[in-house]
Scaffold this active site. Sequence first.
Site, PDB file in Angstrom:
ATOM      1  CG  ASP A 246       2.134  -6.538   7.499  1.00 26.71           C
ATOM      2  OD1 ASP A 246       1.731  -5.798   6.588  1.00 26.71           O
ATOM      3  OD2 ASP A 246       1.416  -7.400   8.026  1.00 26.71           O
TER       4      ASP A 246
ATOM      5  NE  ARG B  25      -1.182  -4.996  -1.460  1.00 25.11           N
ATOM      6  CZ  ARG B  25      -1.792  -3.829  -1.251  1.00 25.11           C
ATOM      7  NH1 ARG B  25      -2.559  -3.301  -2.164  1.00 25.11           N
ATOM      8  NH2 ARG B  25      -1.627  -3.191  -0.110  1.00 25.11           N
TER       9      ARG B  25
ATOM     10  CB  VAL C 166      18.345   8.733  -4.143  1.00 36.56           C
ATOM     11  CG1 VAL C 166      19.243   9.240  -5.282  1.00 36.56           C
ATOM     12  CG2 VAL C 166      17.392   7.656  -4.644  1.00 36.56           C
TER      13      VAL C 166
ATOM     14  N   GLY D  93       0.831  -1.212   0.000  1.00 33.38           N
ATOM     15  CA  GLY D  93       0.000   0.000   0.000  1.00 33.38           C
ATOM     16  C   GLY D  93       0.855   1.247   0.000  1.00 33.38           C
TER      17      GLY D  93
ATOM     18  NE  ARG E  71      15.161  15.671  -1.918  1.00 36.12           N
ATOM     19  CZ  ARG E  71      15.860  16.137  -0.889  1.00 36.12           C
ATOM     20  NH1 ARG E  71      15.817  15.524   0.279  1.00 36.12           N
ATOM     21  NH2 ARG E  71      16.627  17.207  -1.031  1.00 36.12           N
TER      22      ARG E  71
ATOM     23  NE  ARG F  24      -8.247  -4.267   5.260  1.00 38.59           N
ATOM     24  CZ  ARG F  24      -9.094  -4.628   4.316  1.00 38.59           C
ATOM     25  NH1 ARG F  24      -9.389  -5.885   4.169  1.00 38.59           N
ATOM     26  NH2 ARG F  24      -9.631  -3.736   3.515  1.00 38.59           N
TER      27      ARG F  24
ATOM     28  CG  ASP G 100       0.211  -2.201   9.834  1.00 44.55           C
ATOM     29  OD1 ASP G 100       1.175  -1.536   9.431  1.00 44.55           O
ATOM     30  OD2 ASP G 100      -0.451  -2.949   9.102  1.00 44.55           O
TER      31      ASP G 100
ATOM     32  CG  ASP H 122      -3.048   0.497   7.785  1.00 44.27           C
ATOM     33  OD1 ASP H 122      -3.742   1.493   7.519  1.00 44.27           O
ATOM     34  OD2 ASP H 122      -3.161  -0.597   7.189  1.00 44.27           O
TER      35      ASP H 122
ATOM     36  CB  THR I 247       2.105   1.128   6.306  1.00 44.48           C
ATOM     37  OG1 THR I 247       0.743   0.939   6.724  1.00 44.48           O
ATOM     38  CG2 THR I 247       3.003   0.800   7.470  1.00 44.48           C
TER      39      THR I 247
ATOM     40  NE  ARG J  16     -28.834  14.108   9.215  1.00 46.95           N
ATOM     41  CZ  ARG J  16     -28.832  14.705   8.033  1.00 46.95           C
ATOM     42  NH1 ARG J  16     -27.701  15.161   7.529  1.00 46.95           N
ATOM     43  NH2 ARG J  16     -29.936  14.857   7.351  1.00 46.95           N
TER      44      ARG J  16
HETATM   45  P1  ADP Z   1       2.245  -4.015   2.682  1.00 47.01           P
HETATM   46  O1  ADP Z   1       3.724  -4.040   2.468  1.00 47.01           O
HETATM   47  O2  ADP Z   1       1.666  -2.649   2.565  1.00 47.01           O
HETATM   48  O3  ADP Z   1       1.836  -4.772   3.942  1.00 47.01           O
HETATM   49  P2  ADP Z   1       1.325  -6.315   1.078  1.00 47.01           P
HETATM   50  O4  ADP Z   1       0.904  -7.137   2.245  1.00 47.01           O
HETATM   51  O5  ADP Z   1       0.442  -6.307  -0.114  1.00 47.01           O
HETATM   52  O6  ADP Z   1       1.565  -4.773   1.453  1.00 47.01           O
HETATM   53  O7  ADP Z   1       2.775  -6.841   0.639  1.00 47.01           O
HETATM   54  C1  ADP Z   1       3.476  -6.215  -0.401  1.00 47.01           C
HETATM   55  C2  ADP Z   1       4.207  -7.241  -1.211  1.00 47.01           C
HETATM   56  O8  ADP Z   1       5.215  -7.876  -0.399  1.00 47.01           O
HETATM   57  C3  ADP Z   1       3.376  -8.410  -1.731  1.00 47.01           C
HETATM   58  O9  ADP Z   1       2.646  -8.082  -2.907  1.00 47.01           O
HETATM   59  C4  ADP Z   1       4.447  -9.429  -2.014  1.00 47.01           C
HETATM   60  O10 ADP Z   1       5.109  -9.149  -3.229  1.00 47.01           O
HETATM   61  C5  ADP Z   1       5.425  -9.199  -0.861  1.00 47.01           C
HETATM   62  N1  ADP Z   1       5.151 -10.159   0.239  1.00 47.01           N
HETATM   63  C6  ADP Z   1       4.111 -10.161   1.092  1.00 47.01           C
HETATM   64  N2  ADP Z   1       4.162 -11.209   1.930  1.00 47.01           N
HETATM   65  C7  ADP Z   1       5.284 -11.909   1.585  1.00 47.01           C
HETATM   66  C8  ADP Z   1       5.909 -13.122   2.066  1.00 47.01           C
HETATM   67  N3  ADP Z   1       5.394 -13.809   3.082  1.00 47.01           N
HETATM   68  N4  ADP Z   1       7.054 -13.499   1.472  1.00 47.01           N
HETATM   69  C9  ADP Z   1       7.591 -12.810   0.451  1.00 47.01           C
HETATM   70  N5  ADP Z   1       7.058 -11.677  -0.056  1.00 47.01           N
HETATM   71  C10 ADP Z   1       5.927 -11.223   0.495  1.00 47.01           C
END
Ligand code: ADP
Length: 319
Positions: free
Chosen positions: A105, A74, A26, A13, A23, A173, A131, A129, A127, A164
């Site tokens: 995560d 993703r 880099v 996300g 930036r 979530r 989280d 979140d 992120t 209201r």
């Molecule tokens: P976020 O990083 O925001 O939590 P996602 O959960 O969609 O977003 O994870 C981002 C990308 O990280 C996934 O599309 C995938 O390519 C990679 N990823 C997620 N989980 C794993 C995992 N257990 N092992 C390897 N790559 C992962």
Amino acid sequence: MIVKRIGVLTSGGDAPGMSAAIRAVVRAGLSYGLEVYAIYNGYLGMYEGNIERLYRKSVSDKTRIGGTFLGTARLPEFKEESVREVAIENLKHYDIDAVVCIGGDGTYRGALGLHEMGIPTVGIPGTIDNDISGTEFTIGFDTALNTAVECVDKLRDTSASHRRCSIIEVMGRNCGDLAVWTAIATGAEYVVCKETGLDMEDLLNTINKSALSKNHAIIIVAENMVDINYLAKEVSEKTPFQARTSVLGHIQRGGKPSARDRVMAGEMGVKAVEALIEGQSGVCVCIQDGKICTRPIKEALQDKSSVIKDKYKVFSRLG
Ligand code: ADP
């Protein structure tokens, strides 16, 4: 191993401040004499070989822009070792020794997978979140919080004029930080998130109590907790307020990053590069007691619900 060439990617996300973090990676990399490569669209770009060298000018004027200018995507298949092997071959083609992975995560799990296959990686928490365990803040949370607070303030004006109850769904979530912080900052009557659960009787009692002294009420709900239209029906039938729902949705992900997120992105970007130069891998950049540090990614993936419960205790004293 001496690190000479590093890659940087954003994955999962998007979050405001990711561009500022790229930036920072880099500019810090160049200042330490490294070559820096963009890996476009997260792990998908690593798999497809969508990689390009970046220069000082490539990242001019990027601090203040929202989203991520490297793109994100993703790629669930990155969990498979065979897919990561292809990605690693592409890194080797460009002689990239190490990678900075900016995201949540899922992105951290991907970074861990690479680390376990011998590619040095450092994560930066990006992120909205908040989280990620082990860091007090993630890049994007402050901006998203300010966006949510601004929206709730506006809804409050109209909700008070019409006597209201506004039911407002925010993101988060898996982590109630955005909901609880928004509730504290806007003086909401009630908050529902993963860590609090939903006690309908308590919610209706609280709203009925506030109806004795106030002409409106605000309920903040984290996404995926409850059908807010059902909640609105209950509130309209069982309290003096007519309820209206609003879903803030992806608006919370957009916009210019706040000053706080920009500064944090700068600090975290520098720290990530320094960690790679020091030979660290499988770690992520964190803020602890206000200080930037690194921790093993495995620790960052642990549950953080107790931290949110402490903040919720503050909220529950402010009603
Ligand atoms: P976020 O990083 O925001 O939590 P996602 O959960 O969609 O977003 O994870 C981002 C990308 O990280 C996934 O599309 C995938 O390519 C990679 N990823 C997620 N989980 C794993 C995992 N257990 N092992 C390897 N790559 C992962």
